[in-house]
Scaffold this motif. Structure first.
Motif, PDB file in Angstrom:
ATOM      1  N   GLU A 120       0.835  -1.189   0.000  1.00 10.29           N
ATOM      2  CA  GLU A 120       0.000   0.000   0.000  1.00 10.29           C
ATOM      3  C   GLU A 120       0.878   1.249   0.000  1.00 10.29           C
ATOM      4  OE1 GLU A 120      -3.219   0.454  -0.323  1.00 10.29           O
ATOM      5  OE2 GLU A 120      -3.572  -1.711  -0.548  1.00 10.29           O
ATOM      6  N   THR A 121       0.475   2.223  -0.776  1.00 10.91           N
ATOM      7  CA  THR A 121       1.187   3.497  -0.852  1.00 10.91           C
ATOM      8  C   THR A 121       0.165   4.627  -0.662  1.00 10.91           C
ATOM      9  OG1 THR A 121       0.895   4.048  -3.197  1.00 10.91           O
ATOM     10  CG2 THR A 121       2.554   2.370  -2.664  1.00 10.91           C
ATOM     11  N   PRO A 122       0.619   5.853  -0.512  1.00  8.99           N
ATOM     12  CA  PRO A 122      -0.336   6.972  -0.384  1.00  8.99           C
ATOM     13  C   PRO A 122      -1.241   7.130  -1.603  1.00  8.99           C
ATOM     14  CG  PRO A 122       1.841   7.643   0.363  1.00  8.99           C
ATOM     15  CD  PRO A 122       2.005   6.288  -0.264  1.00  8.99           C
ATOM     16  N   TYR A 123      -0.902   6.488  -2.721  1.00 14.80           N
ATOM     17  CA  TYR A 123      -1.677   6.642  -3.952  1.00 14.80           C
ATOM     18  C   TYR A 123      -2.326   5.330  -4.395  1.00 14.80           C
ATOM     19  CZ  TYR A 123       1.278  10.747  -3.808  1.00 14.80           C
ATOM     20  OH  TYR A 123       1.932  11.884  -3.391  1.00 14.80           O
ATOM     21  N   CYS A 167       8.137   3.165  -1.522  1.00 14.36           N
ATOM     22  CA  CYS A 167       7.401   2.201  -0.694  1.00 14.36           C
ATOM     23  C   CYS A 167       7.803   0.770  -1.048  1.00 14.36           C
ATOM     24  CB  CYS A 167       5.894   2.383  -0.894  1.00 14.36           C
ATOM     25  SG  CYS A 167       5.269   4.012  -0.407  1.00 14.36           S
ATOM     26  N   ILE A 168       8.062   0.521  -2.336  1.00 12.68           N
ATOM     27  CA  ILE A 168       8.506  -0.808  -2.777  1.00 12.68           C
ATOM     28  C   ILE A 168       9.886  -1.114  -2.217  1.00 12.68           C
ATOM     29  CG2 ILE A 168       9.124  -2.202  -4.796  1.00 12.68           C
ATOM     30  CD1 ILE A 168       7.063  -0.606  -6.394  1.00 12.68           C
ATOM     31  N   LEU A 169      10.794  -0.163  -2.341  1.00 12.15           N
ATOM     32  CA  LEU A 169      12.165  -0.383  -1.869  1.00 12.15           C
ATOM     33  C   LEU A 169      12.213  -0.525  -0.348  1.00 12.15           C
ATOM     34  CD1 LEU A 169      14.188   2.059  -4.166  1.00 12.15           C
ATOM     35  CD2 LEU A 169      13.557  -0.333  -4.543  1.00 12.15           C
ATOM     36  N   GLN A 170      11.376   0.234   0.343  1.00 11.63           N
ATOM     37  CA  GLN A 170      11.335   0.112   1.801  1.00 11.63           C
ATOM     38  C   GLN A 170      10.801  -1.262   2.202  1.00 11.63           C
ATOM     39  OE1 GLN A 170       8.838   3.009   3.725  1.00 11.63           O
ATOM     40  NE2 GLN A 170       9.651   2.565   5.753  1.00 11.63           N
ATOM     41  N   TYR A 171       9.780  -1.734   1.503  1.00 14.95           N
ATOM     42  CA  TYR A 171       9.205  -3.049   1.789  1.00 14.95           C
ATOM     43  C   TYR A 171      10.242  -4.151   1.601  1.00 14.95           C
ATOM     44  CZ  TYR A 171       6.133  -7.128   1.250  1.00 14.95           C
ATOM     45  OH  TYR A 171       5.543  -8.361   1.367  1.00 14.95           O
ATOM     46  N   LEU A 172      11.059  -4.019   0.559  1.00 17.23           N
ATOM     47  CA  LEU A 172      12.066  -5.038   0.246  1.00 17.23           C
ATOM     48  C   LEU A 172      13.388  -4.794   0.968  1.00 17.23           C
ATOM     49  CD1 LEU A 172      11.444  -5.286  -3.613  1.00 17.23           C
ATOM     50  CD2 LEU A 172      10.776  -6.964  -1.881  1.00 17.23           C
ATOM     51  N   ASN A 173      13.518  -3.634   1.596  1.00 19.66           N
ATOM     52  CA  ASN A 173      14.762  -3.251   2.260  1.00 19.66           C
ATOM     53  C   ASN A 173      15.918  -3.168   1.267  1.00 19.66           C
ATOM     54  OD1 ASN A 173      16.250  -2.454   4.516  1.00 19.66           O
ATOM     55  ND2 ASN A 173      16.920  -4.543   4.975  1.00 19.66           N
ATOM     56  N   PHE A 174      15.634  -2.618   0.085  1.00 19.16           N
ATOM     57  CA  PHE A 174      16.653  -2.374  -0.932  1.00 19.16           C
ATOM     58  C   PHE A 174      17.032  -0.891  -0.881  1.00 19.16           C
ATOM     59  CE2 PHE A 174      14.999  -5.965  -3.925  1.00 19.16           C
ATOM     60  CZ  PHE A 174      15.457  -6.911  -3.003  1.00 19.16           C
ATOM     61  N   SER A 175      18.318  -0.624  -0.990  1.00 15.46           N
ATOM     62  CA  SER A 175      18.781   0.761  -0.858  1.00 15.46           C
ATOM     63  C   SER A 175      19.008   1.448  -2.201  1.00 15.46           C
ATOM     64  CB  SER A 175      20.069   0.808  -0.032  1.00 15.46           C
ATOM     65  OG  SER A 175      21.068  -0.023  -0.607  1.00 15.46           O
ATOM     66  N   THR A 176      19.449   0.704  -3.220  1.00 18.83           N
ATOM     67  CA  THR A 176      19.731   1.320  -4.519  1.00 18.83           C
ATOM     68  C   THR A 176      19.235   0.433  -5.653  1.00 18.83           C
ATOM     69  OG1 THR A 176      21.942   0.313  -4.625  1.00 18.83           O
ATOM     70  CG2 THR A 176      21.779   2.537  -3.676  1.00 18.83           C
ATOM     71  N   ILE A 177      19.014   1.058  -6.802  1.00 17.27           N
ATOM     72  CA  ILE A 177      18.514   0.338  -7.969  1.00 17.27           C
ATOM     73  C   ILE A 177      19.250   0.771  -9.226  1.00 17.27           C
ATOM     74  CG2 ILE A 177      16.190   0.104  -6.995  1.00 17.27           C
ATOM     75  CD1 ILE A 177      15.335   2.312  -9.056  1.00 17.27           C
ATOM     76  N   TYR A 186      11.474   9.543 -10.710  1.00 18.10           N
ATOM     77  CA  TYR A 186      11.937   9.011  -9.426  1.00 18.10           C
ATOM     78  C   TYR A 186      13.412   9.355  -9.198  1.00 18.10           C
ATOM     79  CZ  TYR A 186      13.673   5.737  -5.966  1.00 18.10           C
ATOM     80  OH  TYR A 186      14.300   5.198  -4.872  1.00 18.10           O
ATOM     81  N   ALA A 187      14.229   9.210 -10.236  1.00 21.89           N
ATOM     82  CA  ALA A 187      15.664   9.490 -10.111  1.00 21.89           C
ATOM     83  C   ALA A 187      15.916  10.961  -9.802  1.00 21.89           C
ATOM     84  CB  ALA A 187      16.393   9.081 -11.385  1.00 21.89           C
ATOM     85  N   LEU A 188      15.118  11.859 -10.361  1.00 15.47           N
ATOM     86  CA  LEU A 188      15.283  13.278 -10.087  1.00 15.47           C
ATOM     87  C   LEU A 188      14.978  13.599  -8.619  1.00 15.47           C
ATOM     88  CD1 LEU A 188      13.653  14.846 -13.280  1.00 15.47           C
ATOM     89  CD2 LEU A 188      16.084  14.813 -12.705  1.00 15.47           C
ATOM     90  N   ASN A 189      14.041  12.857  -8.038  1.00 19.50           N
ATOM     91  CA  ASN A 189      13.634  13.101  -6.659  1.00 19.50           C
ATOM     92  C   ASN A 189      14.450  12.308  -5.637  1.00 19.50           C
ATOM     93  OD1 ASN A 189      11.614  14.802  -7.633  1.00 19.50           O
ATOM     94  ND2 ASN A 189      10.065  13.183  -7.637  1.00 19.50           N
ATOM     95  N   HIS A 190      15.115  11.240  -6.109  1.00 14.15           N
ATOM     96  CA  HIS A 190      15.844  10.359  -5.191  1.00 14.15           C
ATOM     97  C   HIS A 190      17.197   9.986  -5.816  1.00 14.15           C
ATOM     98  CE1 HIS A 190      12.149   9.765  -2.777  1.00 14.15           C
ATOM     99  NE2 HIS A 190      11.529   9.769  -3.947  1.00 14.15           N
ATOM    100  N   GLN A 191      18.006  10.976  -6.048  1.00 10.16           N
ATOM    101  CA  GLN A 191      19.260  10.773  -6.778  1.00 10.16           C
ATOM    102  C   GLN A 191      20.173   9.745  -6.114  1.00 10.16           C
ATOM    103  OE1 GLN A 191      20.396  12.874  -9.510  1.00 10.16           O
ATOM    104  NE2 GLN A 191      19.041  14.638  -9.449  1.00 10.16           N
ATOM    105  N   ASP A 192      20.189   9.723  -4.791  1.00 10.18           N
ATOM    106  CA  ASP A 192      21.143   8.864  -4.071  1.00 10.18           C
ATOM    107  C   ASP A 192      20.791   7.384  -4.160  1.00 10.18           C
ATOM    108  OD1 ASP A 192      22.517  11.101  -3.336  1.00 10.18           O
ATOM    109  OD2 ASP A 192      21.616  11.253  -1.339  1.00 10.18           O
ATOM    110  N   THR A 193      19.582   7.063  -4.578  1.00 12.06           N
ATOM    111  CA  THR A 193      19.162   5.658  -4.599  1.00 12.06           C
ATOM    112  C   THR A 193      19.212   5.048  -6.001  1.00 12.06           C
ATOM    113  OG1 THR A 193      16.805   6.139  -4.944  1.00 12.06           O
ATOM    114  CG2 THR A 193      17.599   6.125  -2.675  1.00 12.06           C
ATOM    115  N   VAL A 194      19.604   5.827  -7.001  1.00 11.09           N
ATOM    116  CA  VAL A 194      19.624   5.334  -8.387  1.00 11.09           C
ATOM    117  C   VAL A 194      21.063   5.320  -8.886  1.00 11.09           C
ATOM    118  CG1 VAL A 194      18.764   5.636 -10.733  1.00 11.09           C
ATOM    119  CG2 VAL A 194      17.322   6.275  -8.789  1.00 11.09           C
ATOM    120  N   GLU A 195      21.576   4.137  -9.174  1.00  9.72           N
ATOM    121  CA  GLU A 195      22.960   4.015  -9.658  1.00  9.72           C
ATOM    122  C   GLU A 195      23.054   4.136 -11.171  1.00  9.72           C
ATOM    123  OE1 GLU A 195      25.433   0.961  -8.177  1.00  9.72           O
ATOM    124  OE2 GLU A 195      24.566   0.978  -6.157  1.00  9.72           O
TER     125      GLU A 195
END
Length: 371
Positions: free
Chosen positions: A44-47, A130-140, A155-164
């Protein structure tokens, strides 16, 4: 020491009554089959709820490969041809994979009620944490097609540190202009939703040839029990905001990016424009000949080779061997060079048979290849 001895005894003599080496082997095989088939989850996510399927197990100090599909497709119809390709197996053995289905696009999805407010593409991007938190994954490392490529970019623009890294196929980073909006409305008066989506996925030449592939995907979309859901995703794509990418500006993709588009594909101009807005030292541009609108379906071998070199450029799979396609090309280029001393065709992306890596020419230049 006592604990070590207990572990050793457990390995030699299973504690479960009646368990034999054959039974243990069968259990291990069953577990592997389960991993190969994938494990489907919903979170489940806010959307709203989002469904995704995980293949493999997390690898230490390696990101997950996360895919996002285009309109009219789900993760299987978009990516199965690519990830089941023989040479792709070397890649998927090295990374855990997460295949995301946009809400209502998963197999067996119920039709949303009338008046349901489908998430915007920006909101779909906001579901990924929400997917990454559920899976406990830090980067993609993201692989997206069309609408999915836009979502991963947002997503990458909003979460630069998590996208390799990102592999973006058929991305259009721009919002629809007034002319595009008017043309879309006029087309909607004379064409069905399924035909409009087919025109988004495939080139006019492909649609005119009406090959088996086109017939297959026409049937998949036109007969989809969740066609109303597909239309909602389609509308969200057409109402997307401009990513406002700017080379050298504050809004840009800072991770390595490989842009992919087929020659004469519907989104060729948009991908070329996107390439002009990204950092050339971080961007590779792959234009694939004879691949049409969906290169992951029509040319999985070429795309697999490109993804492998892209990953090697990021420092992964350094010991990977060349694919059969790469070896045949290297042999052809060597043969041609020995005959006339010239290159068979100009390419800014060269292949090295010794290191299995790609050279993009002088530093600071975008890698562009027509293959």
């Amino acid at each position: 020491m006592a604990e070590l001895q207990e572990v050793q005894i457990t390995e030699e003599k299973p504690l479960l009554p009646g368990q034999t080496p054959e039974v243990a082997k069968e259990a291990e095989l069953a577990a592997r089959i389960l991993l190969d088939q994938g494990q489907t989850h919903s979170v489940e996510t806010p959307y709203g709820s989002v469904t995704f399927t995980v293949y493999g197990t997390p690898k230490p100090k390696r990101p997950a490969i996360l895919t996002y599909h285009d309109v009219g497709l789900n993760y299987k119809s978009c990516f199965q041809s690519l990830f089941q390709f023989g040479d792709m197996q070397e890649i998927i053995q090295n990374f855990v994979r997460v295949h995301v289905d946009a809400p209502g696009m998963e197999e067996g999805a119920p039709v949303f009620p009338v008046g349901y407010q489908y998430p915007s593409l920006d909101q779909l991007a906001d579901m990924i944490p929400c997917i990454l938190q559920y899976l406990n994954f830090s980067t993609i490392i993201g692989i997206g097609v069309g609408a999915g490529a836009y979502i991963l970019s947002r997503y990458a623009l909003n979460h630069q540190d998590t996208v390799e890294g990102l592999v973006l196929i058929n991305i259009d980073p721009n919002a629809k202009g007034w002319m595009d909006w008017a043309a879309h409305k006029l087309t909607g008066l004379t064409s069905s939703i399924s035909e409009m989506i087919l025109g988004h996925l495939f080139s006019q030449e492909e649609l005119s040839r009406n090959s088996e592939l086109i017939q297959k995907y026409r049937n998949i979309i036109a007969r989809a029990p969740n066609l109303d859901n597909i239309e909602l995703y389609w509308n969200s794509y057409n109402n997307r905001r401009d990513l406002n990418l700017e080379r050298g500006g504050d809004i840009t993709l800072k991770c390595p990016v490989m842009l992919v588009v087929g020659d004469q594909a519907p989104h060729e101009d948009a991908v070329v424009e996107c390439n002009s807005k990204l950092d050339p030292t971080q961007t590779s541009f792959l234009k694939m000949a004879d691949s049409g609108g969906q290169p992951q379906l029509t040319q999985p071998g070429k795309l697999t080779e490109a993804i492998k070199y892209f990953l090697q450029g990021m420092g992964y799979m350094a010991s990977s061997c060349m694919t059969r396609l790469s070896r045949s090309r290297t042999a052809s280029l060597t043969s041609a060079a020995s005959i006339d001393g010239s290159r068979s065709r100009s390419r800014t992306m060269s292949q090295s048979s010794e290191s299995g890596t790609l050279s993009s020419g002088p530093p600071g230049h975008t890698m562009e290849v027509s293959c």
